[in-house]
Design an enzyme around this catalytic site. Structure first.
Site, PDB file in Angstrom:
ATOM      1  NE  ARG A 149      -4.110   1.847   1.064  1.00  0.00           N
ATOM      2  CZ  ARG A 149      -5.113   2.191   0.271  1.00  0.00           C
ATOM      3  NH1 ARG A 149      -5.140   1.826  -1.005  1.00  0.00           N
ATOM      4  NH2 ARG A 149      -6.124   2.879   0.737  1.00  0.00           N
ATOM      5  CB  THR A 187      -9.183  -0.592  -7.509  1.00  0.00           C
ATOM      6  OG1 THR A 187      -9.156   0.601  -6.753  1.00  0.00           O
ATOM      7  CG2 THR A 187      -8.418  -1.673  -6.814  1.00  0.00           C
ATOM      8  CB  THR A 196      -5.992   0.862  -6.284  1.00  0.00           C
ATOM      9  OG1 THR A 196      -6.909   1.877  -6.665  1.00  0.00           O
ATOM     10  CG2 THR A 196      -5.351   1.244  -4.962  1.00  0.00           C
ATOM     11  CG  ASN A 199      -8.362   6.516  -4.430  1.00  0.00           C
ATOM     12  OD1 ASN A 199      -9.189   5.629  -4.239  1.00  0.00           O
ATOM     13  ND2 ASN A 199      -8.484   7.714  -3.915  1.00  0.00           N
ATOM     14  CG  ASP A 205      -8.493   5.288  -0.133  1.00  0.00           C
ATOM     15  OD1 ASP A 205      -9.603   5.749  -0.462  1.00  0.00           O
ATOM     16  OD2 ASP A 205      -7.962   4.334  -0.726  1.00  0.00           O
ATOM     17  N   GLY A 257     -13.667  -1.193  -6.937  1.00  0.00           N
ATOM     18  CA  GLY A 257     -14.987  -0.623  -6.649  1.00  0.00           C
ATOM     19  C   GLY A 257     -15.038   0.153  -5.349  1.00  0.00           C
ATOM     20  N   GLY A 258     -13.884   0.648  -4.867  1.00  0.00           N
ATOM     21  CA  GLY A 258     -13.874   1.501  -3.669  1.00  0.00           C
ATOM     22  C   GLY A 258     -14.565   0.798  -2.509  1.00  0.00           C
TER      23      GLY A 258
HETATM   24  O1  DON Z   1      -8.021   1.266  -1.376  1.00  0.00           O
HETATM   25  C1  DON Z   1      -9.192   1.534  -1.565  1.00  0.00           C
HETATM   26  O2  DON Z   1     -10.106   1.091  -0.906  1.00  0.00           O
HETATM   27  C2  DON Z   1      -9.547   2.424  -2.748  1.00  0.00           C
HETATM   28  N1  DON Z   1      -8.447   3.306  -3.041  1.00  0.00           N
HETATM   29  C3  DON Z   1      -9.925   1.572  -3.909  1.00  0.00           C
HETATM   30  C4  DON Z   1     -10.408   2.386  -5.077  1.00  0.00           C
HETATM   31  C5  DON Z   1     -11.181   1.622  -6.051  1.00  0.00           C
HETATM   32  O3  DON Z   1     -11.447   0.457  -5.890  1.00  0.00           O
HETATM   33  C6  DON Z   1     -11.676   2.364  -7.214  1.00  0.00           C
HETATM   34  N2  DON Z   1     -12.211   1.476  -8.194  1.00  0.00           N
HETATM   35  N3  DON Z   1     -13.167   1.536  -8.815  1.00  0.00           N
END
Ligand code: DON
Length: 569
Positions: free
Chosen positions: A104, A380, A398, A400, A422, A472-473
């Site tokens: 990360r 991501t 990702t 982000n 985040d 998908g955040g």
């Molecule tokens: O680490 C995370 O939870 C976010 N930065 C992930 C972002 C993400 O999945 C965007 N995708 N659609």
């Protein structure tokens, strides 16, 4: 059709097929469901899946394939594939030993708690756009750290050359890729005033050849010098120079001192399945196991797939897990995460004591759980790999949001993340994904921002069963939950489990999001009668999964929501 038209179309098809075959530039169609005897790779892009599968065919193992694939995705899937971002890996070897690698991003050393607040103390958009939103990238270190421990092919030429070729010779854009670049044109212009490769006068279109010479040179430096080809020398100097053209704060020292961390996986039992997933700084593993333990006592199989009663109980588990996420989860190197308490079966039973089958809870009434004593201790992409020996890799990585900060490192050709968003820039104020965080996820120098990424491996009665994950955040965790339940409770194969429509609740906002057009009106009405605020929304995620079938064959499932592709042999 006239004969002459037929021949023209026939001729064009042959021409197009020869484009597919040529070595100078490539296009591959995507496969959504693939059965194979020995090995499988599923990723967001057919060219990247092919790179991974070819490494396996050459005798590489799952980690070798993951390294080649990660670098290939940085070329062919720039909206999320990356060398300027970070991610997490779950690895389970053929003998059943599992571990996780945290690569990360980290806050730069000069980051500070209120760095994104204006003079009135209100949050600005600087955590989302531009140079200040960038966390110190972890992907390159992650790949070299994983490879040093588990890699089999020692020649980095074999692992990186496919990505270098794709960057140097180019590949043909799909419809979705062209339109996503066009959508972000203004953002790229704003963040790269001197111009960049992703901007073109006329709109991008399907079939355009996309060549990335600077990126190819950067990848060559990484191939030849290893992690030092990115964190030191020319690439590092270009990155820091890029930072200095605007408000960026990443220094040479930040880059040089970046290190990935091996962490113990989160493990949890659901009936005869074992879940192996990511610990903090991802919230994914803890929240996933919490939700499963809350759901386990309820007969969701006999209630039926997407029956309102099943959706109701699953939603209530989501609400409670996300309330805990906001309060208790953050980087464990900086915050004491009460992990054992959050996963305690008595605690999770008590969380559901307020569940009512006829009535939705109100998020305002569902606070995070409290513990008696402090305890010591939307872009991501995901890919899933099983090699010929049965070793498995599940990686979510990702930048982000789509194309991250939209900042392209001049002269080095890669996009930087906007992962700093985040963090909880201000306690109680939602981030890009509407997620609320508090002190646990406040900004501190060198701290890792809390994530929802949930790369997961599942075993059934001790045997490898699923390798799953998605972007998908905030919705990632609830997607992994649903695809797992679709297989484990509703007897679906991997592809069907992935293509099934999904829903999502994250405590705040107090709304149940359902993919549009998929759920029966009567189901939605039944949920509304219970008091859920149902909101319809577009596609949730782009899931990639592998299922080991009872006869030992592998089923690769790639999401129809994107260009995603499974390749096996
Ligand atoms: O680490 C995370 O939870 C976010 N930065 C992930 C972002 C993400 O999945 C965007 N995708 N659609």
């Amino acid at each position: 059709m006239k004969k002459s038209t037929f021949f023209i179309i026939f001729f064009l098809n042959i021409l197009c097929f020869s484009c597919i075959q040529t070595n100078t530039a490539t296009f591959l169609p995507s496969e959504k469901q693939v059965l194979a005897d020995s090995a499988m790779v599923v990723s967001a892009h057919p060219l990247a899946s092919e790179v991974g599968a070819n490494i396996l065919r050459q005798g590489g193992n799952a980690v070798d394939a993951a390294v080649g694939l990660q670098f290939a995705l940085a070329v062919v899937y720039p909206r999320a594939g990356n060398i300027g971002g970070g991610g997490f890996m779950i690895y389970r070897d053929k003998d059943g030993t599992s571990t996780t690698l945290d690569f990360r991003e980290k806050a730069p050393k000069t980051a500070s708690r209120d760095m994104y607040l204006d003079s009135k103390g209100d949050p600005t958009d600087k955590s989302r756009y531009g140079h200040l939103s960038v966390g110190v990238p972890g992907s390159v270190d992650g790949m070299f750290t994983a490879h040093a421990k588990y890699g089999k092919i020692q020649d980095f030429n074999t692992l990186l050359q496919p990505a270098i070729d794709l960057a140097e010779k180019g590949y043909y854009l799909t419809e979705k890729e062209a339109s996503s670049l066009n959508e972000k044109k203004a953002d790229f212009e704003k963040n790269n005033p001197e111009g960049c490769l992703f901007i073109k006068d006329s709109p991008w279109k399907k079939g355009d050849l996309f060549v990335q010479k600077d990126l190819a040179e950067t990848l060559k430096r990484i191939r030849d010098k290893g992690r030092a080809g990115f964190y030191e020398g020319k690439t590092a100097a270009l990155l820091v120079k890029e930072m200095q053209t605007a408000t960026g704060i990443i220094s040479l020292d930040d880059l040089k001192s970046y290190q990935s961390v091996w962490r113990k996986p989160i493990k949890g039992q659901y009936k005869n399945y074992e879940i192996i997933s990511m610990p903090p700084p991802s919230s994914g593993g803890i929240a996933l196991v919490q939700m499963l333990k809350m759901i386990e006592p309820y007969p969701i199989k006999s209630w039926g797939f997407q029956d309102a009663r099943s959706i109701h109980v699953i939603t209530e588990s989501m609400r409670r897990a996300y309330a805990d996420r906001a309060e208790h989860l953050g980087d464990p190197d900086y915050w004491t995460v009460p992990q054992a308490q959050l996963l305690d079966s008595g605690y999770l039973k008590s969380r559901m004591s307020t569940f009512e089958d006829k009535q939705a809870s109100k998020s305002a009434d569902v606070a995070a759980g409290t513990f008696e004593a402090p305890v010591e201790s939307e872009e991501t992409t995901h890919f899933s790999i099983v090699d010929t020996e049965g070793n498995a890799v599940s990686i979510t990585t990702t930048l982000n949001s789509s194309y991250g900060s939209k900042v392209v490192v001049a002269g080095a050709g890669f996009i930087l993340n906007n992962e700093m968003d985040d963090f909880s820039a201000k306690p109680g104020v939602p981030n890009l994904y509407g997620l609320i965080g508090k002190e646990a996820n406040a900004i501190q120098p060198e701290k890792r921002m809390l994530s929802s990424m949930t790369p997961t491996i599942v075993t059934k009665e001790g045997q490898l069963n699923m390798v799953i994950g998605s972007p998908g955040g905030s919705t990632i965790i609830t997607q992994v939950l649903q695809v797992f339940l679709n297989v484990a409770e509703y007897d679906m194969g991997m592809s069907d489990a992935i293509q099934a429509k999904r829903f999502h609740h994250q405590w705040l906002p107090d709304a149940l999001y359902m993919e549009e057009g998929a759920f029966k009106d009567s189901t939605v009405q039944a949920l509304e009668r219970k008091g859920h605020t149902v909101k319809s929304r577009g596609a949730i995620g782009r899931f990639e999964g592998i299922l080991v079938l009872p006869d030992g064959k592998l089923e690769g499932g790639a999401d129809t929501r994107g260009d995603d592709d499974a390749e096996g042999f």
